[in-house]
Write a protein that holds these residues in place. Structure first.
Motif, PDB file in Angstrom:
ATOM      1  N   ALA A 256      18.833  35.531  14.993  1.00 26.58           N
ATOM      2  CA  ALA A 256      18.042  36.432  14.159  1.00 26.58           C
ATOM      3  C   ALA A 256      17.046  35.621  13.333  1.00 26.58           C
ATOM      4  CB  ALA A 256      18.973  37.233  13.248  1.00 26.58           C
ATOM      5  N   PRO A 257      16.084  36.306  12.693  1.00 28.63           N
ATOM      6  CA  PRO A 257      15.077  35.577  11.906  1.00 28.63           C
ATOM      7  C   PRO A 257      15.621  34.976  10.609  1.00 28.63           C
ATOM      8  CG  PRO A 257      14.276  37.763  12.548  1.00 28.63           C
ATOM      9  CD  PRO A 257      15.740  37.725  12.841  1.00 28.63           C
ATOM     10  N   ALA A 258      16.789  35.408  10.167  1.00 22.92           N
ATOM     11  CA  ALA A 258      17.345  34.919   8.898  1.00 22.92           C
ATOM     12  C   ALA A 258      18.839  34.693   9.062  1.00 22.92           C
ATOM     13  CB  ALA A 258      17.094  35.942   7.794  1.00 22.92           C
ATOM     14  N   SER A 259      19.437  34.063   8.079  1.00 20.82           N
ATOM     15  CA  SER A 259      20.886  33.893   8.079  1.00 20.82           C
ATOM     16  C   SER A 259      21.546  35.271   7.996  1.00 20.82           C
ATOM     17  CB  SER A 259      21.292  33.034   6.885  1.00 20.82           C
ATOM     18  OG  SER A 259      22.680  32.806   6.890  1.00 20.82           O
ATOM     19  N   ILE A 260      22.504  35.529   8.873  1.00 21.18           N
ATOM     20  CA  ILE A 260      23.103  36.861   9.023  1.00 21.18           C
ATOM     21  C   ILE A 260      24.530  36.864   8.473  1.00 21.18           C
ATOM     22  CG2 ILE A 260      23.886  38.575  10.719  1.00 21.18           C
ATOM     23  CD1 ILE A 260      20.849  38.495  10.343  1.00 21.18           C
ATOM     24  N   SER A 261      24.826  37.887   7.665  1.00 20.02           N
ATOM     25  CA  SER A 261      26.166  38.021   7.089  1.00 20.02           C
ATOM     26  C   SER A 261      27.050  38.985   7.858  1.00 20.02           C
ATOM     27  CB  SER A 261      26.068  38.511   5.641  1.00 20.02           C
ATOM     28  OG  SER A 261      25.376  37.581   4.853  1.00 20.02           O
ATOM     29  N   SER A 262      26.418  39.925   8.605  1.00 21.61           N
ATOM     30  CA  SER A 262      27.206  40.965   9.264  1.00 21.61           C
ATOM     31  C   SER A 262      26.387  41.604  10.371  1.00 21.61           C
ATOM     32  CB  SER A 262      27.612  42.037   8.234  1.00 21.61           C
ATOM     33  OG  SER A 262      28.452  43.010   8.808  1.00 21.61           O
ATOM     34  N   ALA A 263      27.072  42.063  11.414  1.00 24.00           N
ATOM     35  CA  ALA A 263      26.414  42.767  12.517  1.00 24.00           C
ATOM     36  C   ALA A 263      27.362  43.807  13.079  1.00 24.00           C
ATOM     37  CB  ALA A 263      25.973  41.800  13.611  1.00 24.00           C
ATOM     38  N   SER A 264      26.788  44.829  13.708  1.00 21.72           N
ATOM     39  CA  SER A 264      27.595  45.915  14.272  1.00 21.72           C
ATOM     40  C   SER A 264      26.950  46.408  15.555  1.00 21.72           C
ATOM     41  CB  SER A 264      27.701  47.065  13.256  1.00 21.72           C
ATOM     42  OG  SER A 264      28.544  48.096  13.728  1.00 21.72           O
ATOM     43  N   LEU A 265      27.775  46.615  16.580  1.00 17.64           N
ATOM     44  CA  LEU A 265      27.320  47.093  17.883  1.00 17.64           C
ATOM     45  C   LEU A 265      27.454  48.609  17.944  1.00 17.64           C
ATOM     46  CD1 LEU A 265      26.380  46.393  20.812  1.00 17.64           C
ATOM     47  CD2 LEU A 265      28.796  46.125  21.396  1.00 17.64           C
ATOM     48  N   HIS A 266      26.398  49.279  18.421  1.00 16.19           N
ATOM     49  CA  HIS A 266      26.416  50.737  18.548  1.00 16.19           C
ATOM     50  C   HIS A 266      27.478  51.160  19.562  1.00 16.19           C
ATOM     51  CE1 HIS A 266      24.972  54.802  19.629  1.00 16.19           C
ATOM     52  NE2 HIS A 266      24.483  54.815  18.400  1.00 16.19           N
ATOM     53  N   PRO A 267      28.142  52.313  19.337  1.00 18.54           N
ATOM     54  CA  PRO A 267      29.165  52.757  20.288  1.00 18.54           C
ATOM     55  C   PRO A 267      28.682  52.848  21.736  1.00 18.54           C
ATOM     56  CG  PRO A 267      29.271  54.094  18.296  1.00 18.54           C
ATOM     57  CD  PRO A 267      28.078  53.207  18.147  1.00 18.54           C
ATOM     58  N   GLU A 268      27.389  53.137  21.936  1.00 17.78           N
ATOM     59  CA  GLU A 268      26.842  53.200  23.300  1.00 17.78           C
ATOM     60  C   GLU A 268      26.517  51.823  23.861  1.00 17.78           C
ATOM     61  OE1 GLU A 268      26.553  55.994  25.125  1.00 17.78           O
ATOM     62  OE2 GLU A 268      27.475  57.111  23.484  1.00 17.78           O
ATOM     63  N   LYS A 269      26.621  50.784  23.002  1.00 17.77           N
ATOM     64  CA  LYS A 269      26.372  49.390  23.399  1.00 17.77           C
ATOM     65  C   LYS A 269      24.934  49.156  23.895  1.00 17.77           C
ATOM     66  CE  LYS A 269      31.214  48.870  24.652  1.00 17.77           C
ATOM     67  NZ  LYS A 269      31.527  50.305  24.569  1.00 17.77           N
ATOM     68  N   ASP A 270      23.984  49.915  23.355  1.00 19.37           N
ATOM     69  CA  ASP A 270      22.588  49.699  23.721  1.00 19.37           C
ATOM     70  C   ASP A 270      21.819  48.932  22.648  1.00 19.37           C
ATOM     71  OD1 ASP A 270      22.908  51.812  21.988  1.00 19.37           O
ATOM     72  OD2 ASP A 270      21.401  53.102  22.928  1.00 19.37           O
ATOM     73  N   VAL A 271      22.254  49.059  21.388  1.00 22.04           N
ATOM     74  CA  VAL A 271      21.608  48.345  20.289  1.00 22.04           C
ATOM     75  C   VAL A 271      22.677  47.802  19.350  1.00 22.04           C
ATOM     76  CG1 VAL A 271      19.476  49.721  20.349  1.00 22.04           C
ATOM     77  CG2 VAL A 271      21.370  50.441  18.876  1.00 22.04           C
ATOM     78  N   ALA A 274      21.991  44.220  12.241  1.00 19.98           N
ATOM     79  CA  ALA A 274      22.428  43.027  11.524  1.00 19.98           C
ATOM     80  C   ALA A 274      21.710  42.952  10.189  1.00 19.98           C
ATOM     81  CB  ALA A 274      22.141  41.771  12.351  1.00 19.98           C
ATOM     82  N   GLY A 275      22.358  42.327   9.222  1.00 21.68           N
ATOM     83  CA  GLY A 275      21.752  42.143   7.905  1.00 21.68           C
ATOM     84  C   GLY A 275      22.215  40.851   7.299  1.00 21.68           C
ATOM     85  N   GLY A 276      21.401  40.307   6.381  1.00 25.22           N
ATOM     86  CA  GLY A 276      21.766  39.033   5.779  1.00 25.22           C
ATOM     87  C   GLY A 276      20.929  38.655   4.579  1.00 25.22           C
ATOM     88  N   ASP A 277      20.568  37.372   4.532  1.00 24.65           N
ATOM     89  CA  ASP A 277      20.002  36.787   3.321  1.00 24.65           C
ATOM     90  C   ASP A 277      18.603  37.270   2.950  1.00 24.65           C
ATOM     91  OD1 ASP A 277      22.289  35.367   3.077  1.00 24.65           O
ATOM     92  OD2 ASP A 277      21.438  33.391   3.491  1.00 24.65           O
ATOM     93  N   ASP A 278      17.834  37.818   3.906  1.00 25.25           N
ATOM     94  CA  ASP A 278      16.449  38.198   3.596  1.00 25.25           C
ATOM     95  C   ASP A 278      16.312  39.661   3.170  1.00 25.25           C
ATOM     96  OD1 ASP A 278      16.835  39.468   5.992  1.00 25.25           O
ATOM     97  OD2 ASP A 278      15.081  38.612   6.992  1.00 25.25           O
ATOM     98  N   PHE A 279      17.432  40.301   2.813  1.00 20.74           N
ATOM     99  CA  PHE A 279      17.482  41.674   2.284  1.00 20.74           C
ATOM    100  C   PHE A 279      17.209  42.736   3.355  1.00 20.74           C
ATOM    101  CE2 PHE A 279      15.828  40.379  -2.273  1.00 20.74           C
ATOM    102  CZ  PHE A 279      16.643  39.276  -2.255  1.00 20.74           C
ATOM    103  N   LYS A 280      16.919  42.337   4.600  1.00 17.77           N
ATOM    104  CA  LYS A 280      16.495  43.290   5.628  1.00 17.77           C
ATOM    105  C   LYS A 280      17.652  43.750   6.505  1.00 17.77           C
ATOM    106  CE  LYS A 280      11.682  41.784   6.298  1.00 17.77           C
ATOM    107  NZ  LYS A 280      10.738  41.245   7.318  1.00 17.77           N
ATOM    108  N   LEU A 281      17.478  44.927   7.103  1.00 21.85           N
ATOM    109  CA  LEU A 281      18.337  45.415   8.179  1.00 21.85           C
ATOM    110  C   LEU A 281      17.544  45.339   9.472  1.00 21.85           C
ATOM    111  CD1 LEU A 281      21.244  46.545   7.791  1.00 21.85           C
ATOM    112  CD2 LEU A 281      19.895  46.608   5.696  1.00 21.85           C
ATOM    113  N   TYR A 282      18.108  44.684  10.475  1.00 16.65           N
ATOM    114  CA  TYR A 282      17.453  44.533  11.776  1.00 16.65           C
ATOM    115  C   TYR A 282      18.179  45.358  12.817  1.00 16.65           C
ATOM    116  CZ  TYR A 282      15.072  40.385   9.894  1.00 16.65           C
ATOM    117  OH  TYR A 282      14.307  39.534   9.142  1.00 16.65           O
ATOM    118  N   LYS A 283      17.415  45.938  13.730  1.00 14.86           N
ATOM    119  CA  LYS A 283      18.006  46.579  14.900  1.00 14.86           C
ATOM    120  C   LYS A 283      17.483  45.858  16.136  1.00 14.86           C
ATOM    121  CE  LYS A 283      18.009  51.150  15.489  1.00 14.86           C
ATOM    122  NZ  LYS A 283      17.417  52.456  15.930  1.00 14.86           N
ATOM    123  N   PHE A 284      18.406  45.414  17.006  1.00 17.38           N
ATOM    124  CA  PHE A 284      18.068  44.666  18.205  1.00 17.38           C
ATOM    125  C   PHE A 284      18.528  45.415  19.449  1.00 17.38           C
ATOM    126  CE2 PHE A 284      18.747  41.503  14.865  1.00 17.38           C
ATOM    127  CZ  PHE A 284      17.644  40.662  14.998  1.00 17.38           C
TER     128      PHE A 284
END
Length: 362
Positions: A256-271, A274-284
């Motif tokens: 990820a672009p920043a240090s990540i503290s936590s991530a979660s996989l969608h139940p459908e496993k398509d996305v 993740a979130g971390g030190d830069d205050f942002k929520l990312y969807k991959f």
């Protein structure tokens, strides 16, 4: 904190053609075609950083969300709206871990007061206090809610029989540093644990022995277990890694672009999010690793993020003391969110009402 009455509807609207994207929203070219405004629901009430959160399963009454906070007062909320239901009072130190059982009638918490507690999640009453020798960081129920797994700074995994809470727990040793997370897996026959010794270990419940160990580059910041497909989601440094929960073999990993503290996989496993030190929520994108969306809503680092059991939203907890609920599909009518098309808004006042994203509180 209090529930919302009557419930408010928070509007996601389609920008008119040529409208600029809201500032701070990053998107792929395809996503811009269908751009909607992400309006997170802000859940206030905590007075210190929110360090852990967990959803229940889906019950006849909906699903529920519990949050652990350094203020020592874990809170339970309606999962799809963020409405506050109650606060569990009794810990005398920061609460580091919190969980609900599938049916949402039991809660468990792990705290710095050297205890884990089990609560009646309907009445809020404390049912059991389990004394430990050091700070407790993690708690997890078996599927039948009869046993509780704990782990913490004394490096020992403990299994308590909640039908006989006064009896001594079973203990499993092996980690050389404090345990961050411990979870049941493989139908409660095995245990996954991650510790500050930069290892993730798989244990057999019946023989109490270590089956497998993997070493990672830095201390693991979070672990999520997905029973459907036996997938482990690990975060450490900037890495989000997916492993087979039965063998610990690496499936894939992304940076990820920043240090990540936590991530979660969608139940459908398509996305995954993740979130971390830069205050942002990312969807991959889970298949390609493409950064699909990023949103900045918190005013401090993000410590924890989890998808709801139906996958319609994800919740984040932050150093800023709030939880925020984010729509997985922005603009979909769900919970307190309502999709409104431009032609449905009165042209005279739509921009004055919806020109800036409202600060939404639950």
């Amino acid at each position: 904190a209090s529930g919302l009455s009557p419930p408010l509807l928070f509007v996601s609207r389609l920008p008119r053609s040529g409208a600029a994207l809201p500032e701070g929203v990053g998107r792929s070219a395809e996503a811009q075609e269908m751009a909607m405004r992400q309006t997170p629901l802000t859940c206030s009430g905590h007075t210190r950083p929110v360090v852990d959160l967990a959803f229940s399963g889906i019950t006849p009454y909906g699903y529920f969300l519990i949050s652990a906070c350094k203020d020592g007062k874990p809170m339970m909320r309606q999962g799809d709206t963020g409405d506050w239901i109650g606060t569990f009072l009794g810990h005398k130190g920061a609460v580091w871990g919190a969980t609900l059982n599938k049916e949402a009638n039991r809660a468990a918490t792990a705290a710095a007061d050297f205890s884990a507690k089990v609560w009646d999640a309907v009445t809020g009453d404390e049912l059991t206090a389990l004394a430990h020798k050091h700070i407790v960081k993690t708690v997890n129920f078996t599927q039948d809610s009869n046993n509780l797994l704990t782990g913490g700074q004394d490096k020992i995994l403990r299994i308590y029989d909640l039908n006989k809470p006064e009896s001594e727990p079973l203990e499993i040793s092996g980690h050389s540093s404090g345990i961050k997370k411990a979870l049941w897996c493989n139908g409660d026959r095995q245990i996954i644990s991650a510790a500050d010794d930069k290892t993730v270990r798989l244990w057999d419940r019946s023989s109490m022995t270590e089956l497998q160990t993997i070493h990672v580059a830095s201390s693991v910041s979070s672990v999520e277990y997905i029973p459907d497909g036996e997938i482990l989601v690990l975060t450490y440094g900037k890495t989000v890694a997916f492993h087979n929960a039965l063998s610990l073999e690496l499936i894939k990993s992304f940076d990820a672009p920043a240090s990540i503290s936590s991530a979660s996989l969608h139940p459908e496993k398509d996305v995954f999010v993740a979130g971390g030190d830069d205050f942002k929520l990312y969807k991959f994108d889970y298949n390609t690793g493409e950064d699909l969306e990023s949103y900045k809503g918190h005013f401090g680092p993000v410590h924890c993020v989890r998808f709801s059991p139906d996958g319609e939203l994800y919740a984040s907890g932050s150093e800023d003391g709030t939880l925020r609920l984010w729509q997985t599909t922005v603009g979909k009518t769900y919970g307190l969110w309502k999709c409104v098309l431009p032609e449905e808004l009165g042209s005279e006042n739509s921009d004055s009402i919806y020109g800036t994203p409202p600060e939404v509180k639950a």
